[in-house]
Enzyme design. Sequence first.
Site, PDB file in Angstrom:
ATOM      1  N   GLY A 176       0.862  -1.184   0.000  1.00 43.80           N
ATOM      2  CA  GLY A 176       0.000   0.000   0.000  1.00 43.80           C
ATOM      3  C   GLY A 176       0.894   1.227   0.000  1.00 43.80           C
ATOM      4  N   HIS A 178       1.695  25.785 -21.005  1.00 41.82           N
ATOM      5  CA  HIS A 178       2.824  25.118 -21.652  1.00 41.82           C
ATOM      6  C   HIS A 178       4.113  25.841 -21.291  1.00 41.82           C
ATOM      7  CE1 HIS A 178       5.138  23.062 -24.741  1.00 41.82           C
ATOM      8  NE2 HIS A 178       5.621  24.251 -25.095  1.00 41.82           N
TER       9      HIS A 178
END
Length: 471
Positions: free
Chosen positions: A183, A450
């Site tokens: 986990g 971007h």
Amino acid sequence: MSKSFDVVVIGAGTGGYVAAIRASQLGKTVAVVEKQSALGGTCLIWGCIPTKALLEHAHALKVIQQASEWGVTIPSGTPAINMTQVHARKDKIVDGLTKGVAFLFKKSKITWIKGTARLASPGKVEVLEGDTQTLDAKEIVIATGSSPRSVPAVTIDHSRIITSDEAIHLKEVPKSLVIIGSGAVGVEFASIYRRFGSEVTIIELMNRLVPVEDEAVSTELEKAFKKQGITVLTGTKVTKATSTSNGVTIEADVPDGKTQTISADMVLVAAGRGPVTTGLGAEEAGIKMERGYIKVDELYRTSVPCVSAIGDVITLETGVHPQLAHVSSMEGIITAERIAGKAVQPLNYDHVPGCTYCDPEIGSVGLTEARAKERGYDVRIGAFPFGVLGRARMAGELDGFVKIVADKKYDEVLGVHMIGARSTELVAEAVLALRLECTVEELIKTIHAHPTFSEAVGEAAHAAHGAAIHM
Ligand SMILES: Cc1cc2nc3c(=O)[nH]c(=O)nc-3n(C[C@H](O)[C@H](O)[C@H](O)COP(=O)(O)OP(=O)(O)OC[C@H]3O[C@@H](n4cnc5c(N)ncnc54)[C@H](O)[C@@H]3O)c2cc1C
């Protein structure tokens, strides 16, 4: 002497302390009983904060190990980790944050009572040890959290067979480390100690790593771990662990039906956590329990009037309850607001983000592809690899992808699953998308700056409509 408060909170973890602050903001007189000498509970003292601090050290070491790629010349010698300095920095961060909670208590006029609390009789909390006294409370909030638990065949000795509580304090890097359980806790320590130099073996009973995540994420993590030299044994059951003066020997049933013997310096048991309710007097007070957890309804009311419970210690009548800091905090806020008479809505547990800070990181929210299909959705998938992005290339972080699970009929985004650098930050956009019942089309129309890693979210949305631009 007995003191009276509108609200008495038991436990000052991320559930309890946040509930206390919110109740105080809403005009309630509040006391918090905490048995540790510092505030903040598992998250601040043994969990989120110290582990992520260690992971930042691991990341720093990774960058330094790749110095030549960055055009950085390092004087001769192999970069190595100095555990004394690592712990000093980590402890300073923990200390600063726990003191920060104490400051917030002072600012909010919350009474911090040091001691172990027990439900005495209706509306009364007894403080044993420390500042012993009995408190009168109009409302009681139990937020006693969780502690590590073992697996049937393994006895934790806290020296060679350890839990996360010890793993955050190791003075030396073990030469070899077996981790039982993959986990979030297991895979994070695998990343930390592998980077620090341990030979790491991770053993998972289920047939894949991070079994709660989308299968594609598990596959990608296993690929990355193997590339980093971590041995991955899935579908494997530990049947015996014997501690000796110089190590631990593990016996495990592997998938082909054979028994495998593994020796290591240390074994870390990361097989989940159980509720902390021993000695609390909850059952005696008539509170309904299940396997030690406190049963609550969707607004965190126990079966006893004016007693609520939140965080890791609860089990929900309505479904699975994730043991996460941000979940406990949100439950604390909802509980405080309900107590103060504000209109509150139950949490949608499908919208809880899961962040795992292993290398590469995982961020996910909502339904996995398999869960969506189980629920009867006609599913549409879109995925986009980080490695194509300019920003990922600049960072030298090429592993991973963003995967969107959507409903074909209404185009609604049902789940977003990502693995790769910055995923634990990028997931925030996906959480909001689910909260606002966003469609894939709306994600496509959302401008992603971007060059950023977030472009992978926009591109995955394009891909879900069969039209990724850069692929
Ligand atoms: C190694 C590790 C890493 C983790 N990393 C993350 C992560 O990155 N992100 C995330 O969201 N979650 C993470 N978690 C989980 C997170 O820490 C827990 O979900 C969260 O702390 C639960 O908060 P809580 O308030 O319910 O309980 P706790 O934080 O466990 O707080 C309970 C408090 O109650 C006190 N207490 C107990 N009984 C009594 C009593 N009778 N009287 C007085 N005080 C009492 C305890 O001393 C403790 O301070 C991690 C956990 C671990 C172990």
